[in-house]
Design an enzyme around this catalytic site. Sequence first.
Site, PDB file in Angstrom:
ATOM      1  N   LYS A  53       0.900  -1.684   0.349  1.00  0.00           N
ATOM      2  CA  LYS A  53       0.074  -0.233  -0.022  1.00  0.00           C
ATOM      3  C   LYS A  53       0.716   1.084  -0.317  1.00  0.00           C
ATOM      4  O   LYS A  53       2.150   1.257   0.496  1.00  0.00           O
ATOM      5  CB  LYS A  53      -0.443  -0.050   1.199  1.00  0.00           C
ATOM      6  CG  LYS A  53      -0.004   0.085   3.133  1.00  0.00           C
ATOM      7  CD  LYS A  53       0.043   1.482   3.133  1.00  0.00           C
ATOM      8  CE  LYS A  53       0.443   1.368   4.544  1.00  0.00           C
ATOM      9  NZ  LYS A  53       1.553   2.550   5.137  1.00  0.00           N
ATOM     10  N   ASP A  80      -1.698  -0.975  10.529  1.00  0.00           N
ATOM     11  CA  ASP A  80      -2.313  -1.387   9.719  1.00  0.00           C
ATOM     12  C   ASP A  80      -2.810  -1.940   9.117  1.00  0.00           C
ATOM     13  O   ASP A  80      -3.044  -2.235   7.806  1.00  0.00           O
ATOM     14  CB  ASP A  80      -0.800  -1.236   8.831  1.00  0.00           C
ATOM     15  CG  ASP A  80      -0.059   0.337   8.742  1.00  0.00           C
ATOM     16  OD1 ASP A  80      -0.637   1.196   8.952  1.00  0.00           O
ATOM     17  OD2 ASP A  80       1.348   0.176   8.043  1.00  0.00           O
TER      18      ASP A  80
HETATM   19  O1  C5P Z   1       0.958  -0.546  15.007  1.00  0.00           O
HETATM   20  P1  C5P Z   1       2.686  -0.727  14.734  1.00  0.00           P
HETATM   21  O2  C5P Z   1       3.251  -2.144  15.479  1.00  0.00           O
HETATM   22  O3  C5P Z   1       3.085  -0.877  12.875  1.00  0.00           O
HETATM   23  O4  C5P Z   1       3.392   0.559  14.950  1.00  0.00           O
HETATM   24  C1  C5P Z   1       4.037   1.096  14.756  1.00  0.00           C
HETATM   25  C2  C5P Z   1       5.346   2.022  15.911  1.00  0.00           C
HETATM   26  O5  C5P Z   1       4.481   3.246  15.200  1.00  0.00           O
HETATM   27  C3  C5P Z   1       4.719   2.228  16.845  1.00  0.00           C
HETATM   28  O6  C5P Z   1       5.162   2.009  17.495  1.00  0.00           O
HETATM   29  C4  C5P Z   1       4.105   3.588  17.093  1.00  0.00           C
HETATM   30  O7  C5P Z   1       5.646   4.409  17.784  1.00  0.00           O
HETATM   31  C5  C5P Z   1       4.036   4.249  16.059  1.00  0.00           C
HETATM   32  N1  C5P Z   1       2.236   3.896  16.084  1.00  0.00           N
HETATM   33  C6  C5P Z   1       1.588   5.507  16.314  1.00  0.00           C
HETATM   34  N2  C5P Z   1       0.758   5.992  16.024  1.00  0.00           N
HETATM   35  C7  C5P Z   1       0.207   5.319  14.749  1.00  0.00           C
HETATM   36  C8  C5P Z   1       1.005   4.171  14.287  1.00  0.00           C
HETATM   37  C9  C5P Z   1       2.077   3.500  15.066  1.00  0.00           C
HETATM   38  O8  C5P Z   1       2.463   6.119  18.000  1.00  0.00           O
HETATM   39  N3  C5P Z   1      -1.430   4.744  14.347  1.00  0.00           N
END
Ligand code: C5P
Length: 299
Positions: A17, A144
């Site tokens: 994406k 995501d």
């Molecule tokens: O959820 P995921 O593991 O993909 O997110 C990775 C990192 O990206 C999180 O630990 C956070 O630091 C940041 N993040 C965030 N807010 C979001 C998505 C991701 O702060 N909505």
Amino acid sequence: MSLKKAINQVSVPAPAKVNLFLSVLGKRADGYHDLVSVVAKLRLYDLVTVETVAEENSLSCDCLGETALIGIRNLAEDAVSAWRQATGVRVGIRVVIDKRIPLQAGLGGGSSNAVATLLGLNSMMESPMGLDQLMGIASKIGSDCPSFLLPDLCIMRGRGERMSGVHPKRAEELKGRRIILFKPSLGFPTEEIYELMARGGKYSRAEDANQRLEDWEKGRLSLEELLSNDLESAVFSKYLFVPELFELLRNEFSLRPLVSGSGSCCFCIGSRETPWKEVEKSIRKAWGSETFVEVVDFV
Ligand code: C5P
């Protein structure tokens, strides 16, 4: 819950994406950020094969062609664990991922692999789970992930767990347009990019983000005018070679380059006149011959 007897292996394509629009609204109590983002899927796929194996509760995950992932816990494994918890099924599972989507790119490869794994496992069930339940499981695996349960263009809100479709006309406009992806050999760490952004403290207002989306959906704003990413300033402040190349692409080819998610993959949406070979040459000249460059279609 139980598995269909006749199937012991399925292969599911996992698309990449890009974020065409990404507004960061503020930091939440749980440490994540509230977002509003338009997510578009690309015809660039990993292929995820899920198969059942004899040994109960066993779990293995191999990534073909990606030595960087050997021994590292994969989101696809988290998907198997979450599925086991939701269904109580304990059959052994082997996941094999044929990787084409680059890592640490902001192209959602890991999240897409996890959702493809979940969909593969679900398709093996006698009574598969519905979309709502799959959304619930996906949102626990990664921010995501839910966006990969919807087939093409969608809007994600909250941490990434609230999904909605977009006006069909906007989805139609993207069909047939080509996009060039270019990623430097290093990846950008998502957490650090969000942290840099948080230190700057310059968040978008929800009303402004929603207004822009509404204007775009109603045709008052073109796709080119919509394109933006609040994480870009954090990326630019740390990786100076990114804004340098963007300026060149704007000046030489009148393109509108953008970072996808937290990077490090960037993209430009072209037109029929875009001289793709020339653009690719300029990118490789600036970032080196090992740069990942690929021209693909939207799904
Ligand atoms: O959820 P995921 O593991 O993909 O997110 C990775 C990192 O990206 C999180 O630990 C956070 O630091 C940041 N993040 C965030 N807010 C979001 C998505 C991701 O702060 N909505």
